[in-house]
Each structure stands twice: as structure tokens, then as C-alpha cells.
Design a protein around this motif. Structure first.
Motif, PDB file in Angstrom:
ATOM      1  N   ASP A 261      38.266  28.362  46.096  1.00 24.68           N
ATOM      2  CA  ASP A 261      37.820  29.196  47.215  1.00 24.68           C
ATOM      3  C   ASP A 261      38.974  29.447  48.182  1.00 24.68           C
ATOM      4  O   ASP A 261      39.120  30.556  48.717  1.00 24.68           O
ATOM      5  N   TYR A 262      39.784  28.413  48.397  1.00 24.41           N
ATOM      6  CA  TYR A 262      40.925  28.552  49.300  1.00 24.41           C
ATOM      7  C   TYR A 262      41.922  29.574  48.761  1.00 24.41           C
ATOM      8  O   TYR A 262      42.420  30.441  49.504  1.00 24.41           O
ATOM      9  N   ALA A 263      42.205  29.479  47.459  1.00 22.65           N
ATOM     10  CA  ALA A 263      43.146  30.425  46.851  1.00 22.65           C
ATOM     11  C   ALA A 263      42.624  31.853  46.941  1.00 22.65           C
ATOM     12  O   ALA A 263      43.380  32.794  47.235  1.00 22.65           O
ATOM     13  N   SER A 264      41.323  32.030  46.690  1.00 21.15           N
ATOM     14  CA  SER A 264      40.715  33.366  46.778  1.00 21.15           C
ATOM     15  C   SER A 264      40.779  33.896  48.200  1.00 21.15           C
ATOM     16  O   SER A 264      41.089  35.077  48.427  1.00 21.15           O
ATOM     17  N   GLN A 265      40.489  33.018  49.170  1.00 20.89           N
ATOM     18  CA  GLN A 265      40.533  33.456  50.569  1.00 20.89           C
ATOM     19  C   GLN A 265      41.954  33.810  50.987  1.00 20.89           C
ATOM     20  O   GLN A 265      42.180  34.810  51.683  1.00 20.89           O
ATOM     21  N   ARG A 266      42.933  33.004  50.561  1.00 18.66           N
ATOM     22  CA  ARG A 266      44.324  33.302  50.913  1.00 18.66           C
ATOM     23  C   ARG A 266      44.756  34.652  50.346  1.00 18.66           C
ATOM     24  O   ARG A 266      45.459  35.424  51.006  1.00 18.66           O
ATOM     25  N   GLU A 267      44.290  34.922  49.146  1.00 18.54           N
ATOM     26  CA  GLU A 267      44.629  36.210  48.530  1.00 18.54           C
ATOM     27  C   GLU A 267      44.069  37.366  49.355  1.00 18.54           C
ATOM     28  O   GLU A 267      44.749  38.359  49.605  1.00 18.54           O
ATOM     29  N   ARG A 268      42.800  37.222  49.817  1.00 14.77           N
ATOM     30  CA  ARG A 268      42.189  38.271  50.624  1.00 14.77           C
ATOM     31  C   ARG A 268      42.897  38.405  51.967  1.00 14.77           C
ATOM     32  O   ARG A 268      43.141  39.527  52.449  1.00 14.77           O
ATOM     33  N   ILE A 269      43.233  37.283  52.598  1.00 17.02           N
ATOM     34  CA  ILE A 269      43.936  37.324  53.884  1.00 17.02           C
ATOM     35  C   ILE A 269      45.279  38.020  53.742  1.00 17.02           C
ATOM     36  O   ILE A 269      45.661  38.848  54.592  1.00 17.02           O
ATOM     37  N   GLU A 270      46.002  37.703  52.672  1.00 18.03           N
ATOM     38  CA  GLU A 270      47.305  38.336  52.457  1.00 18.03           C
ATOM     39  C   GLU A 270      47.160  39.838  52.247  1.00 18.03           C
ATOM     40  O   GLU A 270      47.988  40.625  52.718  1.00 18.03           O
ATOM     41  N   GLN A 271      46.083  40.244  51.535  1.00 21.29           N
ATOM     42  CA  GLN A 271      45.836  41.677  51.346  1.00 21.29           C
ATOM     43  C   GLN A 271      45.577  42.367  52.682  1.00 21.29           C
ATOM     44  O   GLN A 271      46.120  43.443  52.964  1.00 21.29           O
ATOM     45  N   LEU A 272      44.744  41.748  53.521  1.00 23.76           N
ATOM     46  CA  LEU A 272      44.431  42.325  54.823  1.00 23.76           C
ATOM     47  C   LEU A 272      45.668  42.394  55.711  1.00 23.76           C
ATOM     48  O   LEU A 272      45.927  43.419  56.374  1.00 23.76           O
ATOM     49  N   GLU A 273      46.436  41.300  55.743  1.00 23.64           N
ATOM     50  CA  GLU A 273      47.635  41.285  56.584  1.00 23.64           C
ATOM     51  C   GLU A 273      48.664  42.301  56.114  1.00 23.64           C
ATOM     52  O   GLU A 273      49.334  42.944  56.932  1.00 23.64           O
ATOM     53  N   PHE A 275      47.989  45.164  54.552  1.00 23.62           N
ATOM     54  CA  PHE A 275      47.501  46.491  54.924  1.00 23.62           C
ATOM     55  C   PHE A 275      47.730  46.750  56.409  1.00 23.62           C
ATOM     56  O   PHE A 275      48.210  47.831  56.804  1.00 23.62           O
ATOM     57  N   ILE A 276      47.397  45.752  57.246  1.00 23.01           N
ATOM     58  CA  ILE A 276      47.565  45.912  58.695  1.00 23.01           C
ATOM     59  C   ILE A 276      49.036  46.126  59.041  1.00 23.01           C
ATOM     60  O   ILE A 276      49.385  46.998  59.843  1.00 23.01           O
ATOM     61  N   GLY A 277      49.904  45.311  58.423  1.00 27.20           N
ATOM     62  CA  GLY A 277      51.326  45.442  58.700  1.00 27.20           C
ATOM     63  C   GLY A 277      51.893  46.785  58.256  1.00 27.20           C
ATOM     64  O   GLY A 277      52.787  47.347  58.910  1.00 27.20           O
ATOM     65  N   ARG A 278      51.366  47.306  57.167  1.00 25.01           N
ATOM     66  CA  ARG A 278      51.899  48.564  56.622  1.00 25.01           C
ATOM     67  C   ARG A 278      51.434  49.779  57.421  1.00 25.01           C
ATOM     68  O   ARG A 278      52.209  50.733  57.633  1.00 25.01           O
ATOM     69  N   PHE A 279      50.159  49.781  57.853  1.00 25.62           N
ATOM     70  CA  PHE A 279      49.606  50.995  58.471  1.00 25.62           C
ATOM     71  C   PHE A 279      49.291  50.840  59.961  1.00 25.62           C
ATOM     72  O   PHE A 279      48.596  51.676  60.545  1.00 25.62           O
ATOM     73  N   ARG A 280      49.777  49.765  60.586  1.00 27.69           N
ATOM     74  CA  ARG A 280      49.450  49.498  61.987  1.00 27.69           C
ATOM     75  C   ARG A 280      49.799  50.682  62.899  1.00 27.69           C
ATOM     76  O   ARG A 280      49.064  50.977  63.855  1.00 27.69           O
ATOM     77  N   TYR A 281      50.903  51.356  62.641  1.00 30.53           N
ATOM     78  CA  TYR A 281      51.387  52.395  63.560  1.00 30.53           C
ATOM     79  C   TYR A 281      51.129  53.809  63.050  1.00 30.53           C
ATOM     80  O   TYR A 281      51.715  54.763  63.538  1.00 30.53           O
ATOM     81  N   GLN A 282      50.240  53.932  62.069  1.00 36.29           N
ATOM     82  CA  GLN A 282      49.871  55.273  61.592  1.00 36.29           C
ATOM     83  C   GLN A 282      48.513  55.636  62.169  1.00 36.29           C
ATOM     84  O   GLN A 282      47.498  54.979  61.901  1.00 36.29           O
ATOM     85  N   ALA A 286      44.243  54.305  61.760  1.00 37.71           N
ATOM     86  CA  ALA A 286      43.871  53.411  62.864  1.00 37.71           C
ATOM     87  C   ALA A 286      42.503  52.784  62.652  1.00 37.71           C
ATOM     88  O   ALA A 286      42.293  51.595  62.908  1.00 37.71           O
ATOM     89  N   LYS A 287      41.535  53.590  62.190  1.00 34.95           N
ATOM     90  CA  LYS A 287      40.183  53.083  62.012  1.00 34.95           C
ATOM     91  C   LYS A 287      40.133  52.005  60.934  1.00 34.95           C
ATOM     92  O   LYS A 287      39.503  50.949  61.102  1.00 34.95           O
ATOM     93  N   GLN A 288      40.822  52.275  59.803  1.00 37.60           N
ATOM     94  CA  GLN A 288      40.835  51.287  58.724  1.00 37.60           C
ATOM     95  C   GLN A 288      41.555  50.006  59.148  1.00 37.60           C
ATOM     96  O   GLN A 288      41.137  48.895  58.797  1.00 37.60           O
ATOM     97  N   VAL A 289      42.642  50.188  59.942  1.00 36.39           N
ATOM     98  CA  VAL A 289      43.387  49.017  60.410  1.00 36.39           C
ATOM     99  C   VAL A 289      42.512  48.152  61.311  1.00 36.39           C
ATOM    100  O   VAL A 289      42.454  46.929  61.177  1.00 36.39           O
ATOM    101  N   GLN A 290      41.799  48.820  62.260  1.00 34.28           N
ATOM    102  CA  GLN A 290      40.927  48.066  63.155  1.00 34.28           C
ATOM    103  C   GLN A 290      39.820  47.343  62.397  1.00 34.28           C
ATOM    104  O   GLN A 290      39.451  46.216  62.723  1.00 34.28           O
ATOM    105  N   SER A 291      39.291  48.016  61.358  1.00 29.77           N
ATOM    106  CA  SER A 291      38.251  47.406  60.549  1.00 29.77           C
ATOM    107  C   SER A 291      38.759  46.131  59.879  1.00 29.77           C
ATOM    108  O   SER A 291      38.080  45.100  59.846  1.00 29.77           O
ATOM    109  N   ARG A 292      39.979  46.191  59.375  1.00 24.37           N
ATOM    110  CA  ARG A 292      40.540  45.016  58.687  1.00 24.37           C
ATOM    111  C   ARG A 292      40.934  43.915  59.668  1.00 24.37           C
ATOM    112  O   ARG A 292      40.854  42.723  59.347  1.00 24.37           O
ATOM    113  N   ILE A 293      41.349  44.322  60.886  1.00 26.47           N
ATOM    114  CA  ILE A 293      41.650  43.308  61.908  1.00 26.47           C
ATOM    115  C   ILE A 293      40.389  42.531  62.259  1.00 26.47           C
ATOM    116  O   ILE A 293      40.399  41.299  62.380  1.00 26.47           O
ATOM    117  N   LYS A 294      39.253  43.231  62.405  1.00 27.27           N
ATOM    118  CA  LYS A 294      37.991  42.579  62.710  1.00 27.27           C
ATOM    119  C   LYS A 294      37.565  41.665  61.564  1.00 27.27           C
ATOM    120  O   LYS A 294      37.071  40.546  61.778  1.00 27.27           O
TER     121      LYS A 294
END
Length: 650
Positions: A261-273, A275-282, A286-294
Motif C-alpha cells: 500500500d505504501y509503494a502504491s501511495q508513493r507512486e500516486r504521490i509522485e505522479q501528482l507532484e 503533474f503539479i510541478g510541470r503545469f503549475r505556471y500554465q 490551473a484547474k487541474q493543478v488545483q484539483s491535484r493539489i487538493k
């Protein structure tokens, strides 16, 4: 009966546990386990009402009575042992007095009066209550419990204050067992019991009519007394069905699932981070970034605690002794006016691992001191064989340590060839970690110094070691280290222990001290019990019966069981029946995990208290599902066996 809801507790700045949910039922039979310092004893005190939660609630049902036995610290005096135990029946004795007063009233009141009717009704209630309490058999009840816990009849009339701390705890335990509270809470109840008293307590708890929860570091005791294990681990409270052995297996599986479960969660967190890092300033994202931040903020992070380090320690192997290590002939010991041992004879050979057993006061410690030549016998001889180097570990071994010496320096001086890293690992196995190893021995408690003395003995052993209660003050992890070390030791060992698991895992012979003599039994403790309970006599009696019936008796060991009947000799089932059995097995294999998941879900739901009615409904549903699971398991085992005999695949 007792419901812990969302409980949390801290000790100073350390969080012991949080989110604890536990519904304790009237048939609770639970072992409470966990590492040292995780909060087991604290949780037990919370259930007893001695300590309070920092958060959450503890709800009790009306009329619940709780009995609590701490590890130590109780002191009783001013009454005899027997009277102290009888005091738990004070309410019954008061009712007996009331019954006498009611009898007098009934003799004087007018039978037609209201007073007579009230007194008669009360007399009936009191009479029925006293009958249920078996009032006129109280002395026998007290005598049975005191005898089971090792008190001789001559001790019953002694003042409690004359007894040592360990015997004081036995008196406290006796009172609790006689009182029979709705919920019995015991913190290390076997710490002060010898093997015979421990065996008696096991049998007593098997038939105990009410609920109990106990903390114990004795695997065998847990396996035979409880049907559930509750563990304080990773700041949570976890539940496992079955005894200790099943708990170990289930915990391994749970830890593996947590890691997945930890490995699966880390994988999801890394995916979210990412995405946020890549599209934060586009702006378009913005809407998708905010959704993933939440989403990222809402994730409850899984923590996988560090694995407990597995310690493997090996004795530095000593020089070999001769085949005969010790010969005892005509050994006797007398402390006026009591004869402890009389005309004892036996031989100890190289490689023996001997468990010395017997009731308290039978002479075990006296014998082991004479074998170590620290005490002279009244008569007889103890002779060591060629090149025998003996070393003795006493119950109070800490008294010979230098109180000014620092722990790590002292053990390094005793074993200069062993690297410091290995010595610190060994000390860690015996619960000395971090800066503990730099403490002076004089500041340690008696139990801590005894643990250290045992660790010190392991690094520089002789070829004949004598151990008197080496497992006292050790947790399960340290016991395993000691057990493994002695198993790999090439010398000879004689030891006293009250831990069944430790004895069975080590002993090759059992020496029983009883009635002033020593009886020698081959094998481990199970073999000893079999012979003690008449195993050889039963076999001999069976042989006599066979001779009477003119059936030849085989003197040689019995042959191995005949091979299973070949599939070709088994009556073949028709294909339709065979297919039905295979389908049923597959159904059972699919249904049992589903039932197990449902049981887990109900147990989790029971942790969130809604109402008494809902808790009762959940308890009933859980019992029904457990019954279905058990029946399905039995059916699966039976069908699988039949299919194997048919040579058919499932």
C-alpha cells in the motif's frame, strides 16, 4: 461490555497510540502484545480506569466489574493468607449476616403483615444469591486456588507480610481469580509463578467463565489461553484472531500488505507532484493543478515503521571438555530442620541441555548452586570431568557486578576480541539502546542489571554453564536471542526456567526435583509430561492386554504408518459427483476470503461506536459469519482430502 472509541494516549512528548477502537465482549480472551515502550501496560491501566485517555472515550456497560493485576508493587499485611483471600467474599458474608437477621424478623412478624411479605421477598432473593455464590463452599474454593498457585497448607495461616514480593503477587492473583470479575486484566501474571503453578493457571483460565485480557512474554502461555491477540504497533491498536503463532504469521502478511500500500501511495504521490510541478505556471492547466493539489493534501500518508533488527548472536565457542562433564553421587543438603535433597545421583555428559524443573522450594536453586560449587553439600560429592570450565548465572547475578563500571566498557573488557558493533547489537537485543550503553551499572534497576549480566555471560562462556531463571526480565525478542545462542553452543547447559516455549526449544533431558530427590527424564518438557502422566505404564498395560488376547507384542519400535491407499484401490466416484465436489471446493476457496474480508470490515465498523443496539447487531453478525467460515473451512478440508484420494485436480 467495554468500548474504547478513538482512544489516544501520550507519555510525555511520545505518542503511544491513537485512533484506538476496541469493543471488548463478555467472552473476550485476549493477549495484549507489543514492543517495550509501545504502551501495553498503559493501555491495560486505561481499561482498568487507573489512567485516562488524552483523547477519545471509554464506555462501560452497567454492572461491569473489573479486576486488575499489575506486574508488581502490591504489598499485603495484617491478615493471614487464607483470610486475605476470603475477604473477596465480604459481600457474600454480609449477605449471610443479613439472612440471619431476616430469619429473626420472619420469626417475629405476623405472617399476614406487609412487613412479613417484604422480609420474605428479601429472604428469597438473598438465599438465591448465596446459593449461586456457593457460600458454604468458599473455604474449598480458596484452598483450591492457593494450592494451585503453590501455597502449602502450612502457609495459609501465615501473615501476608511475611512473604516476599513474588509471593505477595501470587496472593493478589489468587484474590482476583476467586473474585471472578466481569473483566480480568493481568499484566505479566506468570512473572512470579513456577512451572507447576503456571500450568495450573493455564488450565484455570481455559475454563474461566468470564472475560480476560493479559500481557505476557510467554509464547506457549499465550497460545493455550487466548483466542485473540491485540497488538500495540506503529502507534495503532491491531487485532488478530488465534493464538501467538497465528498472530506472527498474520502480522507478517499485514506488514507485507502495508508495504504494498505504501509503494502504491508513493507512486500516486509522485505522479501528482510531477503533474503539479510541470503545469503549475500554465494558466490553461490551473484547474487541474488545483484539483491535484487538493487530492495531495487529502492523502493520509501511510507510514511503514522500521523493521525491528533481527539479532543473531553466537557464543564464542569454548574449549571442549571430556565426555563426562559432572558426576553427582550421594548428594544431600539440609537446612535445619528441613531436609532439601537426599542421596541424589546422576551424570551430566558433554552436549547435554538439561532443564531443571520442580515446584518452588523443591531445591532447584540449591542444587544448581552446589553444582556450580558455590555451596557445599551436607553429604555426597560433585565431581567435574576433564577440562570442565563452569560458569553460573544466578537469579540475582547483578549483585556481583561493579556498580562503578560503564556498561559498554565492562562488556568490551570481558570480550576484547568481539567488535564493538556486535556488542552494541547484543546489548540492543537485551533492551539497552542509544546512550544506555554508556550508563554506569549502579544506576540500573535490579532487572536491568540482571539482563546485562546475562548478556555479559554470553560473550565469554565456559564449557559448562548453569543458568538459574535466565529468562526473567526478558521480552520475547531477547528470549529468542538467548534461545538461538544456546542452541548453537557446543558446550553443556543446565538451566532453570518457567518458560515452556524456552524449555521445549532447548532441553534434551529434564531433571525433576521433588520430595528430596532428582528424577531424570529423557527428551524435552512434552516428553517429560508424557512419562510423568504414565505414558510408559499405559504402553505396558496395553502390551499386557494384547498378551492376554494372544496377540503378539512387538518389542521393537512400532513401524512407520502404512502408505496411503493407492488411488487405483479407492472406489472411483462418477464424473458428475466428482465435478460437483470440484465446484464446491472452488466455491469455498472464493467464499472464505470474502467472509474474512467481511469479518474485518465488521471489526473495523465496531470501532466506531454508534449505539448499544448497533454494537449488539454487529457482534451477532460477526459471530454468525465466523461460524459460516469455520463450517466452510471444515467442508473444504474434507472435500480436498477426498479429491486427493481420487487423484483429481481441484
Amino acid at each position: 461490555m467495554l468500548h474504547l472509541a478513538d482512544g489516544a494516549k501520550r507519555f510525555d512528548h511520545k505518542l503511544l497510540f491513537e485512533g484506538a477502537n476496541w469493543l471488548i465482549t463478555p467472552d473476550e480472551r485476549t493477549g495484549l502484545v507489543g514492543g517495550n515502550g509501545t504502551g501495553k501496560s498503559t493501555l491495560l491501566k486505561i481499561l482498568a480506569g487507573i489512567e485516562h485517555l488524552d483523547h477519545g472515550q471509554l464506555n462501560r456497560s452497567k454492572g461491569l466489574t473489573i479486576g486488575y493485576l499489575p506486574q508488581d508493587g502490591l504489598a499485603l499485611r495484617g491478615r493471614t493468607v487464607f483470610d486475605e483471600c476470603l475477604s473477596v467474599f465480604k459481600a457474600a458474608q454480609d449477605m449471610e449476616h443479613e439472612m440471619g437477621e431476616l430469619s429473626d424478623k420472619l420469626a417475629h412478624f405476623d405472617p399476614a403483615s406487609a412487613e412479613y411479605e417484604i422480609a420474605a421477598d428479601r429472604f428469597s432473593v438473598v438465599s438465591e444469591t448465596l446459593q449461586a455464590l456457593d457460600l458454604y463452599n468458599l473455604d474449598a474454593q480458596v484452598g483450591a486456588v492457593l494450592g494451585g498457585l503453590g501455597f502449602q497448607k502450612e502457609d495459609w495461616r501465615r501473615d501476608c507480610g511475611e512473604f516476599s514480593g513474588g509471593w505477595q503477587m501470587r496472593i493478589a492473583l489468587a484474590k482476583l481469580l476467586l473474585e471472578k470479575p466481569s473483566l480480568l486484566l493481568m499484566d505479566e501474571p506468570t512473572n512470579h509463578l513456577d512451572l507447576e503453578s503456571r500450568n495450573w493457571l493455564e488450565e484455570y483460565l481455559k475454563s474461566y467463565p468470564r472475560a480476560f485480557i493479559l500481557i505476557s512474554h510467554d509464547r506457549y502461555f499465550l497460545d493455550v489461553t487466548v483466542n485473540k491477540i491485540t497488538e500495540v504497533w506503529n502507534k495503532r491498536v491491531w487485532f488478530y484472531t488465534g493464538g501467538y503463532e497465528k498472530y506472527v504469521k498474520q502480522k507478517t502478511e499485514r506488514r507485507e500488505q502495508l508495504a504494498r500500500d505504501y509503494a502504491s501511495q508513493r507512486e500516486r504521490i509522485e505522479q501528482l507532484e510531477a503533474f503539479i510541478g510541470r503545469f503549475r505556471y500554465q494558466a490553461t492547466k490551473a484547474k487541474q493543478v488545483q484539483s491535484r493539489i487538493k487530492e495531495l493534501e487529502k492523502i493520509e500518508r501511510i507510514e511503514v515503521p522500521e523493521d525491528e533488527e533481527t539479532i543473531h548472536f553466537t557464543f564464542p565457542q569454548p574449549p571442549a571438555s571430556g565426555r563426562i562433564v559432572c558426576e553427582v553421587s550421594g548428594l544431600s543438603k539440609r537446612y535445619e530442620p528441613k531436609q532439601i535433597l537426599s542421596n541424589v545421583n546422576f551424570t551430566i555428559e558433554r552436549g547435554d541441555r538439561i532443564a531443571l524443573v520442580g515446584p518452588n522450594g523443591a531445591g532447584k536453586s540449591t542444587l544448581i548452586r552446589m553444582l556450580s560449587k558455590l555451596e557445599e553439600p551436607t553429604a555426597g560429592d560433585v565431581r567435574y570431568g576433564h577440562n570442565v570450565l563452569a560458569d553460573y548465572f544466578a537469579q540475582d547475578q547483578y549483585k556481583v557486578l561493579d556498580p562503578q563500571a560503564k556498561m559498554l566498557e565492562d562488556i568490551s573488557a570481558a570480550a576484547p576480541k568481539i567488535p564493538t558493533v556486535e556488542l552494541r547489537s547484543l546489548l540492543g537485543a537485551f533492551l539497552f539502546t542509544g546512550d544506555d550503553v554508556f550508563k554506569q551499572l549502579g544506576v540500573l534497576s535490579g532487572g536491568e542489571r540482571n539482563r546485562y549480566a546475562l548478556a555479559r555471560m554470553l560473550v565469554s562462556p565456559a564449557n559448562f554453564i548453569l543458568l538459574d531463571e535466565p529468562t526473567n526480565h526478558l521480552d520475547l525478542r531477547a528470549k529468542d536471542v538467548l534461545l538461538e545462542a544456546i542452541r548453537n553452543f557446543t558446550g553443556t547447559v543446565l538451566f532453570v526456567s518457567h518458560d515452556r516455549y524456552f524449555i521445549d526449544g532447548l532441553a534434551t533431558r529434564v531433571f525433576e526435583c521433588e520430595h528430596g530427590g532428582v528424577q531424570v527424564y529423557p527428551g524435552n518438557y512434552e516428553d517429560y509430561l508424557w512419562r510423568k502422566n504414565g505414558g510408559p505404564e499405559q504402553m505396558q498395560a496395553a502390551a499386557v492386554e494384547m498378551q492376554k488376547a494372544h496377540i503378539p507384542v512387538i518389542e521393537t519400535p512400532p513401524p512407520p504408518p502404512p502408505p496411503a491407499t493407492p488411488a487405483s484401490n479407492v472406489k472411483k466416484l462418477n464424473p458428475i459427483k466428482l465435478k460437483q465436489m470440484q465446484d464446491r471446493v472452488r466455491f469455498a476457496e472464493e467464499e472464505m476470503p470474502r467472509l474474512e474480508d467481511r469479518m474485518t470490515a465488521i471489526e473495523t465498523a465496531m470501532g466506531n461506536f454508534v449505539s448499544a443496539e448497533e454494537s449488539q447487531r454487529q457482534t451477532a453478525e460477526l459471530a454468525e459469519i465466523r461460524k459460516q467460515h469455520e463450517e466452510l473451512m471444515l467442508e473444504w478440508e474434507d472435500l480436498s482430502t477426498q479429491l486427493e484420494e481420487q487423484g483429481a485436480a481441484v
